[in-house]
Scaffold this motif. Structure first.
Motif, PDB file in Angstrom:
ATOM      1  N   GLY A 113      50.940  14.460  97.054  1.00 20.77           N
ATOM      2  CA  GLY A 113      50.517  15.507  97.978  1.00 20.77           C
ATOM      3  C   GLY A 113      50.443  15.065  99.423  1.00 20.77           C
ATOM      4  N   LYS A 114      49.901  15.971 100.239  1.00 20.31           N
ATOM      5  CA  LYS A 114      49.889  15.762 101.690  1.00 20.31           C
ATOM      6  C   LYS A 114      48.918  14.677 102.141  1.00 20.31           C
ATOM      7  CE  LYS A 114      46.988  19.888 101.722  1.00 20.31           C
ATOM      8  NZ  LYS A 114      46.942  21.309 102.083  1.00 20.31           N
ATOM      9  N   TYR A 115      48.035  14.205 101.244  1.00 14.48           N
ATOM     10  CA  TYR A 115      47.097  13.150 101.624  1.00 14.48           C
ATOM     11  C   TYR A 115      47.515  11.780 101.072  1.00 14.48           C
ATOM     12  CZ  TYR A 115      44.196  17.107 102.935  1.00 14.48           C
ATOM     13  OH  TYR A 115      43.726  18.259 103.511  1.00 14.48           O
ATOM     14  N   GLN A 116      48.715  11.716 100.503  1.00 14.92           N
ATOM     15  CA  GLN A 116      49.195  10.440  99.962  1.00 14.92           C
ATOM     16  C   GLN A 116      49.382   9.420 101.092  1.00 14.92           C
ATOM     17  OE1 GLN A 116      49.108   9.259  97.144  1.00 14.92           O
ATOM     18  NE2 GLN A 116      51.071   8.863  96.152  1.00 14.92           N
ATOM     19  N   GLY A 117      48.880   8.192 100.885  1.00 15.14           N
ATOM     20  CA  GLY A 117      49.039   7.121 101.859  1.00 15.14           C
ATOM     21  C   GLY A 117      48.129   7.222 103.067  1.00 15.14           C
ATOM     22  N   GLN A 118      47.075   8.056 102.986  1.00 18.71           N
ATOM     23  CA  GLN A 118      46.210   8.257 104.147  1.00 18.71           C
ATOM     24  C   GLN A 118      45.413   6.987 104.486  1.00 18.71           C
ATOM     25  OE1 GLN A 118      43.757  11.515 102.831  1.00 18.71           O
ATOM     26  NE2 GLN A 118      42.322  10.204 101.740  1.00 18.71           N
ATOM     27  N   ARG A 119      45.179   6.791 105.779  1.00 18.24           N
ATOM     28  CA  ARG A 119      44.354   5.683 106.250  1.00 18.24           C
ATOM     29  C   ARG A 119      43.340   6.222 107.251  1.00 18.24           C
ATOM     30  NH1 ARG A 119      45.978   0.540 104.945  1.00 18.24           N
ATOM     31  NH2 ARG A 119      48.079   0.358 104.045  1.00 18.24           N
ATOM     32  N   HIS A 141      34.877  24.376  92.489  1.00 23.63           N
ATOM     33  CA  HIS A 141      35.906  23.369  92.726  1.00 23.63           C
ATOM     34  C   HIS A 141      35.328  21.985  92.484  1.00 23.63           C
ATOM     35  CE1 HIS A 141      38.403  20.644  95.231  1.00 23.63           C
ATOM     36  NE2 HIS A 141      39.376  21.481  94.979  1.00 23.63           N
ATOM     37  N   ASN A 142      36.122  21.117  91.855  1.00 26.57           N
ATOM     38  CA  ASN A 142      35.646  19.751  91.651  1.00 26.57           C
ATOM     39  C   ASN A 142      36.492  18.753  92.434  1.00 26.57           C
ATOM     40  OD1 ASN A 142      38.019  19.730  90.242  1.00 26.57           O
ATOM     41  ND2 ASN A 142      37.170  19.026  88.322  1.00 26.57           N
ATOM     42  N   THR A 143      36.008  17.509  92.551  1.00 24.73           N
ATOM     43  CA  THR A 143      36.706  16.483  93.319  1.00 24.73           C
ATOM     44  C   THR A 143      36.983  15.280  92.430  1.00 24.73           C
ATOM     45  OG1 THR A 143      35.617  17.158  95.349  1.00 24.73           O
ATOM     46  CG2 THR A 143      36.600  14.980  95.319  1.00 24.73           C
ATOM     47  N   ILE A 144      38.253  14.925  92.304  1.00 27.63           N
ATOM     48  CA  ILE A 144      38.638  13.756  91.536  1.00 27.63           C
ATOM     49  C   ILE A 144      39.733  13.025  92.294  1.00 27.63           C
ATOM     50  CG2 ILE A 144      38.040  14.712  89.288  1.00 27.63           C
ATOM     51  CD1 ILE A 144      41.512  14.766  89.514  1.00 27.63           C
ATOM     52  N   ILE A 145      40.067  11.808  91.840  1.00 24.67           N
ATOM     53  CA  ILE A 145      41.210  11.077  92.385  1.00 24.67           C
ATOM     54  C   ILE A 145      42.332  11.184  91.358  1.00 24.67           C
ATOM     55  CG2 ILE A 145      42.005   8.894  93.334  1.00 24.67           C
ATOM     56  CD1 ILE A 145      39.089   8.050  93.608  1.00 24.67           C
ATOM     57  N   ASP A 146      43.443  11.765  91.744  1.00 26.82           N
ATOM     58  CA  ASP A 146      44.540  12.009  90.813  1.00 26.82           C
ATOM     59  C   ASP A 146      45.293  10.732  90.475  1.00 26.82           C
ATOM     60  OD1 ASP A 146      44.631  15.030  90.582  1.00 26.82           O
ATOM     61  OD2 ASP A 146      44.677  14.788  92.753  1.00 26.82           O
ATOM     62  N   GLY A 147      45.894  10.727  89.278  1.00 30.70           N
ATOM     63  CA  GLY A 147      46.762   9.634  88.884  1.00 30.70           C
ATOM     64  C   GLY A 147      47.937   9.509  89.833  1.00 30.70           C
ATOM     65  N   GLY A 148      48.203   8.286  90.295  1.00 31.30           N
ATOM     66  CA  GLY A 148      49.307   8.061  91.220  1.00 31.30           C
ATOM     67  C   GLY A 148      48.914   8.125  92.682  1.00 31.30           C
ATOM     68  N   PHE A 149      47.650   8.489  92.976  1.00 30.42           N
ATOM     69  CA  PHE A 149      47.209   8.573  94.376  1.00 30.42           C
ATOM     70  C   PHE A 149      47.129   7.175  94.990  1.00 30.42           C
ATOM     71  CE2 PHE A 149      43.770   8.055  97.435  1.00 30.42           C
ATOM     72  CZ  PHE A 149      44.119   8.985  98.401  1.00 30.42           C
ATOM     73  N   GLU A 150      47.459   7.073  96.273  1.00 32.27           N
ATOM     74  CA  GLU A 150      47.197   5.842  97.007  1.00 32.27           C
ATOM     75  C   GLU A 150      46.751   6.168  98.424  1.00 32.27           C
ATOM     76  OE1 GLU A 150      50.349   3.299  98.690  1.00 32.27           O
ATOM     77  OE2 GLU A 150      51.720   4.419  97.379  1.00 32.27           O
ATOM     78  N   GLY A 151      45.861   5.341  98.952  1.00 33.10           N
ATOM     79  CA  GLY A 151      45.341   5.529 100.302  1.00 33.10           C
ATOM     80  C   GLY A 151      43.869   5.186 100.370  1.00 33.10           C
ATOM     81  N   GLN A 152      43.320   5.248 101.563  1.00 33.05           N
ATOM     82  CA  GLN A 152      41.873   5.144 101.723  1.00 33.05           C
ATOM     83  C   GLN A 152      41.272   6.520 101.430  1.00 33.05           C
ATOM     84  OE1 GLN A 152      41.845   3.621 105.796  1.00 33.05           O
ATOM     85  NE2 GLN A 152      41.081   1.646 105.062  1.00 33.05           N
TER      86      GLN A 152
END
Length: 677
Positions: A664-670, A615-626
């Motif tokens: 996704g479920k982590y959108q807008g996380q702080r 599994h790899n880890t990236i930041i998806d297009g359109g993501f926002e949050g800390q």
């Protein structure tokens, strides 16, 4: 395309890339250095089982702390977050790395594999990760490897890596590279390389789909001197005049004198094949239509022979010879390659006689007078010089020193039937079969793992074992009833050596049982003879031979014990993978001056690293949050201060904006965001 500091400033000023709070100091040459937030989540050491299907409170398993600094204990796994709140536009994605200052302290977050890991490139075949352009993406739900466009990332790395040895293979990764691991409570979970233990079961794939480019061509070597017939000479003249060229201008295009081309067209002297090939290509004359009009001189036959004698499609016969050469071929007089010799040796004369018959069938007059000699109780066959040069040119990587040999590129890109014939030739040269086992041996590490992945293209699972006496060598072992049968049917039909093992029962390929399946199986009536004699043993051992799954499914459907639907679902899901046992894990220092690590962005975020599902880890297009960052401690405690720059994010521009930006479920996380289910 990776964004530079200039590009990043423009994106931030235009508001397309949102960074809050923003400071000019975080902009680096090709990315952003994001700062550490003031919250950390540490895992509690409790024995309570977490069941993600139940209403368990995830907060019971973490300790949340706030402060101006945090101490990361050795090998401790924590969750941190960035001070910056970011928002990516649909055309950008991010690749997260730990700053090298912290990586040198043993801390790590990048989930990457070592550059010399052998991976299956859908187009190139098995090759080193540093040379591969793509990998197979994995659909975890269906265990279906598939080819889709991927993006490759290569980074420098200095620090500790984790070497994982399993029954089937081995791999070297960064400590936080994730694998799919069997968990009797959760069925399947993702686990960091640093947290794997001896006895853990890792998910590996069972096959690779065929994605070959097509049949490859055996080409004449470039320095072969050739002449042309009047028919082709007239065709070349007509094409030159058709393009409003002269003989002089045409010759200058190739840095040749006019007389060089005139001598070719008049049949006075021969020219190098590479020149004629470039000339025909430039004039758009189809080479394959005029092969009989190109002649080369054979000293052995003292005749001019048509180029069709050498220019051939690589079929099963040629692939078999190449496999035998890779296994047992030896070169001599290779300096300058003027009189290079290619020889095969074997104790069994019949093996070499098969090679001779194939060479005579494929190359006619060039192989008519081949002789097998007896030298020191072994038989030897030497190729004619022209054939030796041709094979060396087309399959050079398979004729290197024995410890660095590789499967030739033209074989890797061939269809499965060619692959099977190549493996058959390799087996006849370096294979062994008895009533107990079937295996190959080689002193080349790369070749061993390439053969393993090629066998997976045929649906055959195998083990690679490193052995060492005076020298080190590798064995590729075919195990398991189903795998031996597949090998016999797909590869054995091309072999001269018999494939002998006859396995009566499956002891190699077993499916682990989770708690749900075990509890449901216990509810089956003991009066049933199959339950009493067989299924009760599976419950006790907590594993089922894969070829007995049908029996278990039949009994579950017949008696329908409470919970049987969930048990069937889990059983089907587990049976899609081969579960490989971890034999050891060890820390290794990655190079004196560091090395390269490789990762891919795939549509599913899961891909095949060798045989393993990772599994790899990236930041998806359109993501926002800390960003919530998973960090693993090193060999000694390290103090981190809130507000310090601790991760480096490289931003890449996609070829086109994503159609469905991340929601996704982590959108807008702080702050630190705990896992959501």
């Amino acid at each position: 395309m990776i964004l530079s500091d200039f590009d990043l400033r423009n994106y931030i000023k235009s508001g397309r890339l949102k960074i809050e709070p923003f400071s000019e100091e975080i902009i680096r040459e090709n990315g952003l250095d994001l700062r550490l937030g003031n919250t950390i989540a540490r895992l509690r050491k409790i024995g309570k089982v977490f069941d993600y299907r139940s209403a368990a409170n995830i907060n019971d398993y973490y300790v949340i702390e706030k402060g101006e600094y945090f101490i990361i204990e050795p090998n401790e796994r924590v969750l941190l977050h960035t001070l910056e709140y970011i928002k990516l536009p649909p055309e950008l994605m991010g690749f997260v790395n730990l700053r090298s200052t912290y990586a040198r302290l043993g801390l790590s977050i990048p989930p990457c594999i070592a550059e010399d890991t052998i991976v299956m490139d859908p187009l190139k075949g098995p090759t080193k990760a540093i040379n591969a352009e793509n990998v197979f993406s994995i659909d975890v739900e269906s265990n279906a490897p598939f080819y889709a466009p991927t993006r490759k990332y290569v980074n420098n790395y200095l620090g500790s890596m984790i070497k994982i040895g399993t029954k089937l293979s081995e791999i070297v990764t960064t400590p936080t590279h994730k694998f799919l691991r069997f968990n009797p409570a959760l069925t399947i979970e993702e686990a960091y390389a640093a947290l794997l233990n001896k006895g853990d079961l890792l998910a590996t794939i069972r096959y690779f789909p065929e994605t070959s480019i097509g049949y490859q061509i055996l080409e004449p070597y470039p320095c072969l001197h050739v002449k042309i017939t009047n028919k082709l000479s007239s065709k070349i003249r007509d094409k030159i005049y058709e393009y409003n060229l002269t003989l002089s201008k045409t010759a200058k295009m190739f840095n040749k004198h006019k007389s060089y081309l005139i001598n070719l067209l008049n049949g006075i002297y021969g020219v190098k094949w590479e020149f004629l090939e470039e000339l025909l290509t430039m004039l758009k004359i189809p080479i394959e239509e005029y092969l009989n009009e190109v002649l080369f001189y054979s000293k052995k036959t003292r005749k001019y022979l048509p180029l069709t004698t050498l220019y051939k499609r690589i079929d099963k016969d040629i692939a078999y010879i190449v496999g035998y050469i890779v296994g047992d071929g030896g070169l001599s007089r290779i300096k300058g390659r003027k009189n290079v010799r290619l020889c095969l040796t074997d104790k069994n004369r019949e093996m070499l006689e098969k090679i001779v018959s194939i060479l005579r069938k494929k190359f006619g007059l060039l192989a008519d007078d081949l002789k097998i000699e007896c030298v020191e109780k072994k038989y030897r066959l030497c190729f004619p010089t022209i054939l030796a040069k041709t094979f060396l040119f087309n399959f050079e990587s398979g004729l290197r020193r024995s410890t660095i040999r590789e499967v030739p590129e033209k074989i890797l890109m061939s269809p499965n039937n060619i692959i099977a014939s190549f493996i058959a030739g390799f087996f006849d040269a370096k294979g062994y079969s008895s009533s107990i086992t079937t295996y190959f041996s080689t002193s080349s590490r790369v070749l061993a793992f390439q053969i393993q992945l090629l066998l997976l293209r045929l649906g055959i699972l195998s083990r690679v074992i490193a052995k060492k006496t005076i020298w080190k060598w590798y064995e590729i072992i075919i195990q398991g009833k189903e795998n031996v049968e597949l090998f016999r049917n797909k590869v054995g039909r091309y072999c001269s050596k018999p494939v002998e093992p006859i396995i009566k029962r499956e002891i190699f390929d077993k499916i682990p049982l989770n708690y749900t399946i075990i509890e449901v199986l216990k509810k089956l009536p003991y009066s049933d003879i199959d339950v009493r004699r067989k299924i009760s043993n599976y419950i006790r051992r907590q594993r089922i031979p894969r070829n007995r799954i049908e029996l278990v499914v039949k009994k579950l459907l017949e008696y329908e014990p409470p919970g049987y639907v969930d048990a069937l679902r889990d059983l089907m899901r587990l049976s899609k993978w081969f579960w490989d046992t971890v034999l050891y894990t060890e820390k290794v220092h990655y190079g004196h001056d560091g090395g390269k690590i490789v990762d891919w962005e795939t549509p599913t975020h899961h891909y095949a690293a060798g045989i393993y599902v990772t599994h790899n880890t990236i930041i998806d297009g359109g993501f926002e949050g800390q960003l919530t960052i998973e960090l693993v401690g090193g060999a000694f405690p390290v103090k981190l201060y809130a507000g310090e720059r601790f991760i480096h994010v490289v931003f890449a521009k996609l070829t086109s904006p994503v159609e469905k930006p991340y929601t996704g479920k982590y959108q807008g996380q702080r702050g630190v965001m705990l896992p959501k289910f």
